[in-house]
Design a protein around this motif. Sequence first.
Motif, PDB file in Angstrom:
ATOM      1  N   ASN A 113      -2.519  -1.097  -0.625  1.00 41.07           N
ATOM      2  CA  ASN A 113      -1.330  -1.409  -1.429  1.00 41.07           C
ATOM      3  C   ASN A 113      -0.644  -2.693  -0.961  1.00 41.07           C
ATOM      4  OD1 ASN A 113      -0.571  -0.069   0.909  1.00 41.07           O
ATOM      5  ND2 ASN A 113       1.258   0.834   0.012  1.00 41.07           N
ATOM      6  N   VAL A 114      -0.780  -2.997   0.330  1.00 42.33           N
ATOM      7  CA  VAL A 114      -0.146  -4.202   0.875  1.00 42.33           C
ATOM      8  C   VAL A 114      -0.787  -5.468   0.288  1.00 42.33           C
ATOM      9  CG1 VAL A 114       0.184  -5.559   2.997  1.00 42.33           C
ATOM     10  CG2 VAL A 114       0.610  -3.111   3.017  1.00 42.33           C
ATOM     11  N   VAL A 115      -2.120  -5.453   0.142  1.00 42.86           N
ATOM     12  CA  VAL A 115      -2.764  -6.661  -0.401  1.00 42.86           C
ATOM     13  C   VAL A 115      -2.775  -6.682  -1.923  1.00 42.86           C
ATOM     14  CG1 VAL A 115      -4.170  -7.077   1.641  1.00 42.86           C
ATOM     15  CG2 VAL A 115      -5.128  -5.764  -0.232  1.00 42.86           C
ATOM     16  N   GLU A 116      -2.506  -5.525  -2.538  1.00 45.51           N
ATOM     17  CA  GLU A 116      -2.483  -5.504  -4.001  1.00 45.51           C
ATOM     18  C   GLU A 116      -1.144  -5.972  -4.561  1.00 45.51           C
ATOM     19  OE1 GLU A 116      -5.880  -2.145  -4.931  1.00 45.51           O
ATOM     20  OE2 GLU A 116      -3.781  -1.566  -5.037  1.00 45.51           O
ATOM     21  N   GLU A 117      -0.098  -5.799  -3.786  1.00 44.21           N
ATOM     22  CA  GLU A 117       1.233  -6.178  -4.262  1.00 44.21           C
ATOM     23  C   GLU A 117       1.490  -7.643  -3.875  1.00 44.21           C
ATOM     24  OE1 GLU A 117       5.042  -6.888  -4.879  1.00 44.21           O
ATOM     25  OE2 GLU A 117       4.832  -6.250  -2.792  1.00 44.21           O
ATOM     26  N   GLU A 118       1.893  -8.444  -4.842  1.00 46.95           N
ATOM     27  CA  GLU A 118       1.948  -9.891  -4.641  1.00 46.95           C
ATOM     28  C   GLU A 118       2.837 -10.326  -3.470  1.00 46.95           C
ATOM     29  OE1 GLU A 118       2.624 -12.062  -8.290  1.00 46.95           O
ATOM     30  OE2 GLU A 118       3.078 -13.852  -7.070  1.00 46.95           O
ATOM     31  N   HIS A 119       4.022  -9.724  -3.409  1.00 49.36           N
ATOM     32  CA  HIS A 119       4.988 -10.136  -2.386  1.00 49.36           C
ATOM     33  C   HIS A 119       4.475  -9.815  -0.972  1.00 49.36           C
ATOM     34  CE1 HIS A 119       8.878 -11.177  -0.781  1.00 49.36           C
ATOM     35  NE2 HIS A 119       8.913 -10.019  -0.143  1.00 49.36           N
ATOM     36  N   SER A 120       3.995  -8.567  -0.804  1.00 53.80           N
ATOM     37  CA  SER A 120       3.520  -8.199   0.536  1.00 53.80           C
ATOM     38  C   SER A 120       2.230  -8.939   0.883  1.00 53.80           C
ATOM     39  CB  SER A 120       3.354  -6.684   0.667  1.00 53.80           C
ATOM     40  OG  SER A 120       2.588  -6.162  -0.373  1.00 53.80           O
ATOM     41  N   ARG A 121       1.399  -9.205  -0.148  1.00 55.97           N
ATOM     42  CA  ARG A 121       0.170  -9.968   0.122  1.00 55.97           C
ATOM     43  C   ARG A 121       0.519 -11.367   0.654  1.00 55.97           C
ATOM     44  NH1 ARG A 121      -2.439  -9.908  -4.664  1.00 55.97           N
ATOM     45  NH2 ARG A 121      -1.520 -11.857  -5.348  1.00 55.97           N
ATOM     46  N   VAL A 140      -7.640  -8.002  12.696  1.00 57.19           N
ATOM     47  CA  VAL A 140      -7.243  -7.194  11.540  1.00 57.19           C
ATOM     48  C   VAL A 140      -8.044  -5.893  11.501  1.00 57.19           C
ATOM     49  CG1 VAL A 140      -7.018  -7.188   9.013  1.00 57.19           C
ATOM     50  CG2 VAL A 140      -6.890  -9.370  10.268  1.00 57.19           C
ATOM     51  N   ASN A 141      -7.358  -4.816  11.197  1.00 57.19           N
ATOM     52  CA  ASN A 141      -8.052  -3.558  10.919  1.00 57.19           C
ATOM     53  C   ASN A 141      -7.304  -2.866   9.785  1.00 57.19           C
ATOM     54  OD1 ASN A 141      -9.766  -1.328  11.040  1.00 57.19           O
ATOM     55  ND2 ASN A 141      -9.186  -0.725  13.127  1.00 57.19           N
ATOM     56  N   GLU A 142      -7.936  -1.893   9.226  1.00 55.53           N
ATOM     57  CA  GLU A 142      -7.207  -1.053   8.280  1.00 55.53           C
ATOM     58  C   GLU A 142      -6.199  -0.228   9.080  1.00 55.53           C
ATOM     59  OE1 GLU A 142      -9.505   1.209   5.518  1.00 55.53           O
ATOM     60  OE2 GLU A 142      -7.665   1.864   4.545  1.00 55.53           O
ATOM     61  N   ASN A 143      -5.041   0.008   8.492  1.00 50.18           N
ATOM     62  CA  ASN A 143      -4.029   0.835   9.166  1.00 50.18           C
ATOM     63  C   ASN A 143      -4.398   2.306   8.973  1.00 50.18           C
ATOM     64  OD1 ASN A 143      -1.814   1.846  10.410  1.00 50.18           O
ATOM     65  ND2 ASN A 143      -0.314   0.694   9.210  1.00 50.18           N
ATOM     66  N   ASP A 144      -5.403   2.711   9.738  1.00 54.17           N
ATOM     67  CA  ASP A 144      -5.983   4.052   9.532  1.00 54.17           C
ATOM     68  C   ASP A 144      -4.974   5.184   9.716  1.00 54.17           C
ATOM     69  OD1 ASP A 144      -8.669   3.256   9.013  1.00 54.17           O
ATOM     70  OD2 ASP A 144      -8.882   2.777  11.123  1.00 54.17           O
ATOM     71  N   SER A 145      -3.961   4.956  10.537  1.00 54.40           N
ATOM     72  CA  SER A 145      -3.004   6.038  10.810  1.00 54.40           C
ATOM     73  C   SER A 145      -2.098   6.340   9.632  1.00 54.40           C
ATOM     74  CB  SER A 145      -2.155   5.701  12.035  1.00 54.40           C
ATOM     75  OG  SER A 145      -2.995   5.665  13.149  1.00 54.40           O
ATOM     76  N   VAL A 146      -1.981   5.402   8.700  1.00 49.92           N
ATOM     77  CA  VAL A 146      -1.146   5.692   7.525  1.00 49.92           C
ATOM     78  C   VAL A 146      -1.951   5.714   6.226  1.00 49.92           C
ATOM     79  CG1 VAL A 146       0.875   4.665   8.636  1.00 49.92           C
ATOM     80  CG2 VAL A 146      -0.419   3.330   6.987  1.00 49.92           C
ATOM     81  N   ALA A 147      -3.172   5.130   6.257  1.00 44.78           N
ATOM     82  CA  ALA A 147      -3.947   5.026   5.014  1.00 44.78           C
ATOM     83  C   ALA A 147      -4.553   6.368   4.616  1.00 44.78           C
ATOM     84  CB  ALA A 147      -5.065   4.009   5.193  1.00 44.78           C
ATOM     85  N   PHE A 148      -4.494   6.670   3.369  1.00 46.43           N
ATOM     86  CA  PHE A 148      -5.198   7.842   2.834  1.00 46.43           C
ATOM     87  C   PHE A 148      -5.522   7.531   1.388  1.00 46.43           C
ATOM     88  CE2 PHE A 148      -0.665   8.341   2.618  1.00 46.43           C
ATOM     89  CZ  PHE A 148      -0.429   8.668   1.298  1.00 46.43           C
ATOM     90  N   ASP A 149      -6.577   8.175   0.926  1.00 50.07           N
ATOM     91  CA  ASP A 149      -7.087   8.019  -0.446  1.00 50.07           C
ATOM     92  C   ASP A 149      -6.759   6.696  -1.137  1.00 50.07           C
ATOM     93  OD1 ASP A 149      -8.273  10.419  -0.191  1.00 50.07           O
ATOM     94  OD2 ASP A 149      -6.686  11.530  -1.223  1.00 50.07           O
ATOM     95  N   GLU A 150      -5.733   6.724  -2.009  1.00 52.80           N
ATOM     96  CA  GLU A 150      -5.538   5.577  -2.894  1.00 52.80           C
ATOM     97  C   GLU A 150      -5.046   4.316  -2.196  1.00 52.80           C
ATOM     98  OE1 GLU A 150      -3.978   8.425  -3.084  1.00 52.80           O
ATOM     99  OE2 GLU A 150      -1.818   8.142  -3.295  1.00 52.80           O
TER     100      GLU A 150
END
Length: 265
Positions: A113-121, A140-150
């Motif tokens: 969601n961070v890279v999909e949203e223009e401002h946060s990207r 860089v890594n995925e933020n596995d501790s907060v990431a889930f499904d979508e």
Amino acid sequence: MSNERDTLTQAKKIVVKVGTSTLTYKNGKVNFTRIDKLARALSDLVNQDREVVLVSSGAIGVGVGKLKLKEKPSTVQQKQAVAAVGQCELMHIYSKFFSDYGHIVGQILLTKNVVEEEHSRQNVINTIEALLENGIVPIVNENDSVAFDEIEFGDNDTLSAIVALLVEADLLIILSDIDGFYDCDPHKNNDSHLIPVVYQITPKLEECAGGAGSRRGTGGMITKLAAAKLANAQGIDVVMANGSEPGVIMDIIEGCNVGTLFTTR
Ligand code: GLU
């Protein structure tokens, strides 16, 4: 040295992706020698006035080792907890080795969601650029501790291509436990051949990608090929190579014929 390989020597901004299988032993423990060599090679690239971004897996893998677990946990919650521990440990190890070679690292953890949203990207791009301007190596890594499904990328191959796009890299190097891209799965066929240069990712090639990869990471050849396709579409060259000897990064940058080059030329 071919023309396509020749252009790699000029690459200024380079994204390097390493998987869990490169960073850990089969028993889940950290492979310090390899991480040391990786830090040394990347530090040399920075010393050559190139800009380097490392996309590193290993949060869960290193967490499993740190917590002395027998295997990756199966529930999402437990995986996220293990990743929280492993990511700290991973960055500690990187920071230590990079500092041996006079370099500083900075951590960037992303979710989809961070890279999909223009401002946060844009914020992410700004931060990575600021790190690079200061000679710091973003890891860089995925933020596995907060990431889930979508909101998850699911695998770091895709993440590495997205990062290459974000920073407008010249080159993406994907290191794994396989020498490059083969015409069929080398784990299953003795007569498979490594393809040195791919000029176009065709449906036939995508068919060849079925399944090769280790159990410790999440991506296989399919996700690597998809990452190469994504990067190539934006004019970014991609090299897939074996990370067992991280010095291969220098060979790639010197234009040597190693791994598979997915060229945009
Ligand atoms: N983000 C995961 C980790 O650091 C790995 C994903 C992958 O292996 O592609 O453990």
